[in-house]
Design a protein around this motif. Structure first.
Motif, PDB file in Angstrom:
ATOM      1  N   LEU A   1       0.715  -1.258   0.127  1.00 22.15           N
ATOM      2  CA  LEU A   1      -0.023   0.039  -0.035  1.00 22.15           C
ATOM      3  C   LEU A   1       0.872   1.158   0.102  1.00 22.15           C
ATOM      4  O   LEU A   1       1.840   1.352   0.579  1.00 22.15           O
ATOM      5  CB  LEU A   1      -1.090  -0.029   1.236  1.00 22.15           C
ATOM      6  N   PRO A   2       0.326   2.326  -0.705  1.00 29.35           N
ATOM      7  CA  PRO A   2       1.334   3.519  -0.586  1.00 29.35           C
ATOM      8  C   PRO A   2       0.922   4.320   0.589  1.00 29.35           C
ATOM      9  O   PRO A   2      -0.009   4.584   1.126  1.00 29.35           O
ATOM     10  CB  PRO A   2       0.499   4.380  -1.926  1.00 29.35           C
ATOM     11  N   LEU A   3       2.279   4.635   1.159  1.00 29.31           N
ATOM     12  CA  LEU A   3       2.114   5.381   2.391  1.00 29.31           C
ATOM     13  C   LEU A   3       2.441   6.772   2.359  1.00 29.31           C
ATOM     14  O   LEU A   3       3.201   7.362   1.540  1.00 29.31           O
ATOM     15  CB  LEU A   3       3.465   4.691   3.324  1.00 29.31           C
ATOM     16  N   ILE A   4       1.518   7.631   3.170  1.00 24.11           N
ATOM     17  CA  ILE A   4       1.717   8.878   3.174  1.00 24.11           C
ATOM     18  C   ILE A   4       2.608   9.412   4.424  1.00 24.11           C
ATOM     19  O   ILE A   4       1.746   9.226   5.542  1.00 24.11           O
ATOM     20  CB  ILE A   4       0.161   9.712   3.218  1.00 24.11           C
ATOM     21  N   ASP A   5       3.498  10.056   4.302  1.00 24.45           N
ATOM     22  CA  ASP A   5       4.405  10.165   5.482  1.00 24.45           C
ATOM     23  C   ASP A   5       4.141  11.789   5.969  1.00 24.45           C
ATOM     24  O   ASP A   5       4.912  12.877   5.639  1.00 24.45           O
ATOM     25  CB  ASP A   5       5.767  10.294   5.248  1.00 24.45           C
ATOM     26  N   LEU A   6       3.094  11.767   6.704  1.00 22.33           N
ATOM     27  CA  LEU A   6       2.686  13.226   7.263  1.00 22.33           C
ATOM     28  C   LEU A   6       3.661  13.707   8.384  1.00 22.33           C
ATOM     29  O   LEU A   6       3.651  14.839   8.776  1.00 22.33           O
ATOM     30  CB  LEU A   6       1.173  13.275   7.635  1.00 22.33           C
ATOM     31  N   TYR A   7       4.246  12.818   8.858  1.00 23.63           N
ATOM     32  CA  TYR A   7       5.252  13.135  10.229  1.00 23.63           C
ATOM     33  C   TYR A   7       6.131  14.056   9.482  1.00 23.63           C
ATOM     34  O   TYR A   7       6.647  15.138   9.969  1.00 23.63           O
ATOM     35  CB  TYR A   7       5.568  11.866  10.867  1.00 23.63           C
ATOM     36  N   THR A   8       6.966  13.413   8.519  1.00 25.17           N
ATOM     37  CA  THR A   8       7.964  14.187   7.945  1.00 25.17           C
ATOM     38  C   THR A   8       7.677  15.500   7.198  1.00 25.17           C
ATOM     39  O   THR A   8       7.992  16.511   7.334  1.00 25.17           O
ATOM     40  CB  THR A   8       8.765  13.402   6.822  1.00 25.17           C
ATOM     41  N   ALA A   9       6.295  15.587   6.552  1.00 23.80           N
ATOM     42  CA  ALA A   9       5.791  16.670   5.801  1.00 23.80           C
ATOM     43  C   ALA A   9       5.347  17.584   6.723  1.00 23.80           C
ATOM     44  O   ALA A   9       5.450  18.819   6.400  1.00 23.80           O
ATOM     45  CB  ALA A   9       4.650  16.228   4.831  1.00 23.80           C
ATOM     46  N   PHE A  10       4.945  17.337   7.993  1.00 26.66           N
ATOM     47  CA  PHE A  10       4.447  18.363   9.110  1.00 26.66           C
ATOM     48  C   PHE A  10       5.693  18.997   9.872  1.00 26.66           C
ATOM     49  O   PHE A  10       5.416  19.878  10.600  1.00 26.66           O
ATOM     50  CB  PHE A  10       3.311  17.760   9.768  1.00 26.66           C
ATOM     51  N   THR A  11       6.674  18.183  10.051  1.00 29.40           N
ATOM     52  CA  THR A  11       7.836  18.324  11.095  1.00 29.40           C
ATOM     53  C   THR A  11       8.161  19.994  10.790  1.00 29.40           C
ATOM     54  O   THR A  11       8.208  20.505  11.858  1.00 29.40           O
ATOM     55  CB  THR A  11       8.883  17.503  10.982  1.00 29.40           C
ATOM     56  N   PRO A  12       8.402  20.533   9.668  1.00 25.77           N
ATOM     57  CA  PRO A  12       8.548  21.928   9.693  1.00 25.77           C
ATOM     58  C   PRO A  12       7.558  22.971   9.899  1.00 25.77           C
ATOM     59  O   PRO A  12       7.741  24.096  10.140  1.00 25.77           O
ATOM     60  CB  PRO A  12       9.115  22.134   8.093  1.00 25.77           C
ATOM     61  N   TYR A  13       6.403  22.567  10.410  1.00 21.97           N
ATOM     62  CA  TYR A  13       5.353  23.312  10.787  1.00 21.97           C
ATOM     63  C   TYR A  13       4.591  23.115  12.004  1.00 21.97           C
ATOM     64  O   TYR A  13       3.392  23.199  12.151  1.00 21.97           O
ATOM     65  CB  TYR A  13       4.090  23.293   9.578  1.00 21.97           C
ATOM     66  N   VAL A  14       5.350  22.644  12.883  1.00 24.03           N
ATOM     67  CA  VAL A  14       4.916  21.987  14.171  1.00 24.03           C
ATOM     68  C   VAL A  14       4.159  23.501  14.821  1.00 24.03           C
ATOM     69  O   VAL A  14       3.770  23.430  16.029  1.00 24.03           O
ATOM     70  CB  VAL A  14       5.767  21.414  14.939  1.00 24.03           C
ATOM     71  N   HIS A  15       4.630  24.826  14.455  1.00 24.93           N
ATOM     72  CA  HIS A  15       4.428  25.905  14.966  1.00 24.93           C
ATOM     73  C   HIS A  15       2.987  26.076  14.808  1.00 24.93           C
ATOM     74  O   HIS A  15       2.248  27.010  15.298  1.00 24.93           O
ATOM     75  CB  HIS A  15       5.234  27.014  14.724  1.00 24.93           C
ATOM     76  N   LEU A  16       2.382  25.346  13.917  1.00 29.40           N
ATOM     77  CA  LEU A  16       0.842  25.614  13.440  1.00 29.40           C
ATOM     78  C   LEU A  16       0.120  24.745  14.173  1.00 29.40           C
ATOM     79  O   LEU A  16      -1.265  24.655  13.943  1.00 29.40           O
ATOM     80  CB  LEU A  16       0.671  25.214  12.298  1.00 29.40           C
ATOM     81  N   MET A  17       0.488  24.241  15.400  1.00 28.05           N
ATOM     82  CA  MET A  17      -0.353  23.402  16.445  1.00 28.05           C
ATOM     83  C   MET A  17      -0.373  24.412  17.726  1.00 28.05           C
ATOM     84  O   MET A  17       0.479  24.280  18.441  1.00 28.05           O
ATOM     85  CB  MET A  17       0.316  22.006  16.649  1.00 28.05           C
ATOM     86  N   PRO A  18      -1.430  24.987  18.091  1.00 26.20           N
ATOM     87  CA  PRO A  18      -1.807  25.930  19.177  1.00 26.20           C
ATOM     88  C   PRO A  18      -1.257  25.224  20.469  1.00 26.20           C
ATOM     89  O   PRO A  18      -0.914  25.498  21.476  1.00 26.20           O
ATOM     90  CB  PRO A  18      -2.744  26.483  18.984  1.00 26.20           C
ATOM     91  N   ASP A  19      -1.949  24.021  20.407  1.00 23.35           N
ATOM     92  CA  ASP A  19      -1.609  23.115  21.805  1.00 23.35           C
ATOM     93  C   ASP A  19      -0.664  21.998  21.556  1.00 23.35           C
ATOM     94  O   ASP A  19      -0.615  21.168  22.394  1.00 23.35           O
ATOM     95  CB  ASP A  19      -3.009  22.436  21.927  1.00 23.35           C
TER      96      ASP A  19
END
Length: 240
Positions: free
Chosen positions: A175-193
Motif C-alpha cells: 500500500l502507498p504510505l503518506i508520510d505526514l510526520y516528515t511533511a509536517f515537522t517543519p510546521y509544528v508551530h501551526l499546532m496551538p496546543d
C-alpha cells in the motif's frame, strides 16, 4: 460479423467509461481528532478533509470526514475507532479511496501496552475496507508529530514505534504510505496546543495528501491513455 461485434463492444466500453467519469470519486478520511478538526472553529470548511475536497475539486471528488476525537487504532485501546459509528458510516459510504490516520492516541502508555496487537488491528481495519464492493485504494498515513506530552500522547513512541509498525504493514500489504510526520515537522508551530493543527496546519496536511493522490491519479491516467491508444490501434486495424 466479428468486426461488427468488436465495434459494438468498443462503443459499449466507451459509453460505460464515459458514464463512470461523471461519477464523483468518493474519499473517506478515517482518523482521530486531527482528522475531525478538533480546535478548528470552522471545521466543516477548515479541517483537512474539507480542504482536501477543495484542492482535489468538488466537481470530481466527494471527500468525507470520518474522524472521531481521542480514538485509537488498537481495539484494546481506551476508545477503539473500529467500535465507533463513524467507522460503520465510512464502510457504508463504499468509498473509492480511504486515508487512514490513526496512531497518535495509541502512543499513550496505557494504550501502547497492547502494542503487540497494533499491526494486526491495522490489517483488520484495512481489510474491512478492501472487502467492500468498491475495492478502494487504501492510503495509510503516518501521524503528525506532537511536540508536548499532552493527554498522555508520547511523540517518541509515535516516531520510534507507531510509525515503523504502520510502515511495515504498508510494505507487507503493498500500500502507498503518506508520510505526514516528515511533511509536517517543519510546521509544528501551526499546532496551538502542540497536538492539533490550526486551519493553516490542516491545509498543510491536505496539500500533502492531495499531492500523493494526484500523483496516483496521473499514473492511472497514463494507464487509461495507453489502453485508449491500444484500442485505437485495433480499431484502425479492423478499419472501424
Amino acid at each position: 460479423m466479428r468486426k461488427t461485434i468488436f465495434l459494438l463492444s468498443a462503443l459499449l466500453y466507451i459509453g460505460i467509461a464515459g458514464a463512470q467519469e461523471t461519477e464523483k470519486i468518493k474519499i473517506a478520511c478515517v482518523g482521530n481528532s486531527i482528522t475531525y478538526g478538533a480546535g478548528i472553529k470552522d471545521r466543516d470548511n477548515d479541517s483537512y478533509p474539507a480542504v482536501l475536497n477543495r484542492l482535489l475539486g468538488r466537481d470530481k471528488y466527494d471527500v468525507r470526514n470520518y474522524g472521531v476525537s481521542a480514538r485509537t487504532l488498537l481495539n484494546k485501546g481506551d476508545r477503539p475507532y473500529m467500535k465507533e459509528q463513524a467507522y460503520r458510516d465510512a464502510l457504508a459510504f463504499n468509498p473509492d479511496i480511504v486515508t487512514i490516520k490513526l496512531g497518535t492516541n495509541d502512543s499513550k502508555p496505557y494504550n501502547w501496552k497492547h502494542h503487540a496487537e497494533f499491526k494486526n488491528d491495522l490489517r483488520t481495519l484495512i481489510r474491512s475496507f478492501q472487502a467492500l464492493d468498491s475495492h478502494p485504494q487504501i492510503f495509510p498515513c503516518c501521524p503528525i508529530p506532537g511536540t508536548r506530552w499532552s493527554w498522555g500522547i508520547n511523540d517518541s513512541t509515535t516516531l520510534h514505534h507507531v510509525i515503523p509498525y504502520i510502515e511495515e504493514v504498508a510494505t507487507e500489504m503493498n500500500l502507498p504510505l503518506i508520510d505526514l510526520y516528515t511533511a509536517f515537522t517543519p510546521y509544528v508551530h501551526l499546532m496551538p496546543d502542540q497536538i492539533h493543527p490550526n486551519p493553516d496546519g490542516a491545509a498543510i496536511i491536505a496539500h500533502e495528501i492531495a499531492t500523493v493522490l494526484n500523483e496516483k491519479d496521473k499514473r492511472a491516467m497514463k494507464r487509461r491513455q495507453k489502453a485508449a491508444h491500444k484500442m485505437a490501434r485495433k480499431a484502425r486495424k479492423f478499419k472501424l
